[in-house]
Design a protein around this motif. Structure first.
Motif, short mmCIF file in Angstrom:
data_model
loop_
_atom_site.label_atom_id
_atom_site.label_comp_id
_atom_site.label_asym_id
_atom_site.label_seq_id
_atom_site.Cartn_x
_atom_site.Cartn_y
_atom_site.Cartn_z
N ASP A 28 0.85 -1.19 0.00
CA ASP A 28 0.00 0.00 0.00
C ASP A 28 0.89 1.24 0.00
O ASP A 28 2.08 1.18 0.31
N SER A 41 1.41 3.63 1.84
CA SER A 41 1.98 4.21 3.06
C SER A 41 3.44 3.81 3.26
O SER A 41 4.21 4.53 3.91
N THR A 47 -4.03 5.73 4.55
CA THR A 47 -3.80 4.65 3.58
C THR A 47 -3.51 3.35 4.30
O THR A 47 -4.08 2.30 3.98
N SER A 87 -5.69 -0.10 4.57
CA SER A 87 -5.14 -1.37 4.08
C SER A 87 -5.22 -2.47 5.14
O SER A 87 -5.22 -3.66 4.80
#
Length: 215
Positions: free
Chosen positions: A23, A25, A135, A139
């Motif tokens: 993801d 991040s 984020t 996720s």
């Protein structure tokens, strides 16, 4: 010099390969931002540590355990001298917030460590930090916010790393992000953190107003 640049280029390729599919991040873009921040904070030999710091991140490992094997193997394959290789690995192993969650010391083990850690933490706060926080929360299917679930106090390292405990994304601001400003190791990091910290405070204040129907 050319061999050093080649190693950096190979490190960039390794980051893109090993962090693909994560993801946003903790993806390759995060690693590249941390590298650029580290180089802007101080022109020291921090580029490789900044680039490679999240490849073995415990949050993305199968057993939820930090693993620097890939990084260590890469550095040996690139013939990075042993003393530099150990310094890079020491930086990577020690820079996570989990290592300071209880003992909030602002002392850096080395100037290079302080630079890389500050760069990583700067990317965790401010506008980018807010985006990354939500984020990652999304996720991992974290609840956005629940006033009945208060932020945890006096966290231990084990409790902080516990992925099974029910928590909210908003609580992460109180449990970690708001604390990072005071944990910066470099003067340049502290100066940059002030503005990003204030931005987060304004955001959270507005969030609570909107949540309560006051805005």
């Amino acid at each position: 010099m050319e061999s050093q640049r080649r190693t950096v280029r190979m490190a960039e390729k390794l980051v893109e390969s090993k962090m693909a599919g994560r993801d946003a991040s903790h993806d390759a873009a995060h690693a590249f931002r941390v590298r650029d921040l580290a180089l802007s904070l101080a022109r020291r030999r921090v580029e490789l540590a900044a680039l490679l710091h999240d490849i073995g991140d415990y949050k993305y490992s199968k057993d939820f355990v930090e693993d620097t094997t890939v990084v260590d193997n890469f550095l040996m394959e690139e013939n990075v001298e042993e003393s530099k290789r150990h310094k890079i690995l020491d930086i990577i192993k020690g820079m996570g917030f989990k290592n300071e969650v209880l003992n909030r010391s602002c002392r850096a083990s080395s100037p290079e460590f302080g630079v890389v850690q500050d760069a990583d933490r700067l990317d965790a706060i401010g506008a980018i930090g807010i985006a990354r926080c939500f984020t990652y929360g999304g996720s991992t299917n974290k609840i956005l916010y629940d006033p009945e679930i208060p932020p945890r106090q006096n966290l231990s390292k084990e409790k902080y790393m516990n992925k099974d405990e029910k928590q909210t994304t908003i609580n992460h601001f109180y449990e970690k992000l708001f604390k990072l400003k005071d944990l910066m190791k470099t003067e340049a990091g502290r100066k940059r953190a002030e503005k990003r910290h204030r931005f987060m405070e304004s955001f959270i204040e507005e969030f609570h107003k909107e949540w309560d129907g006051r805005a």
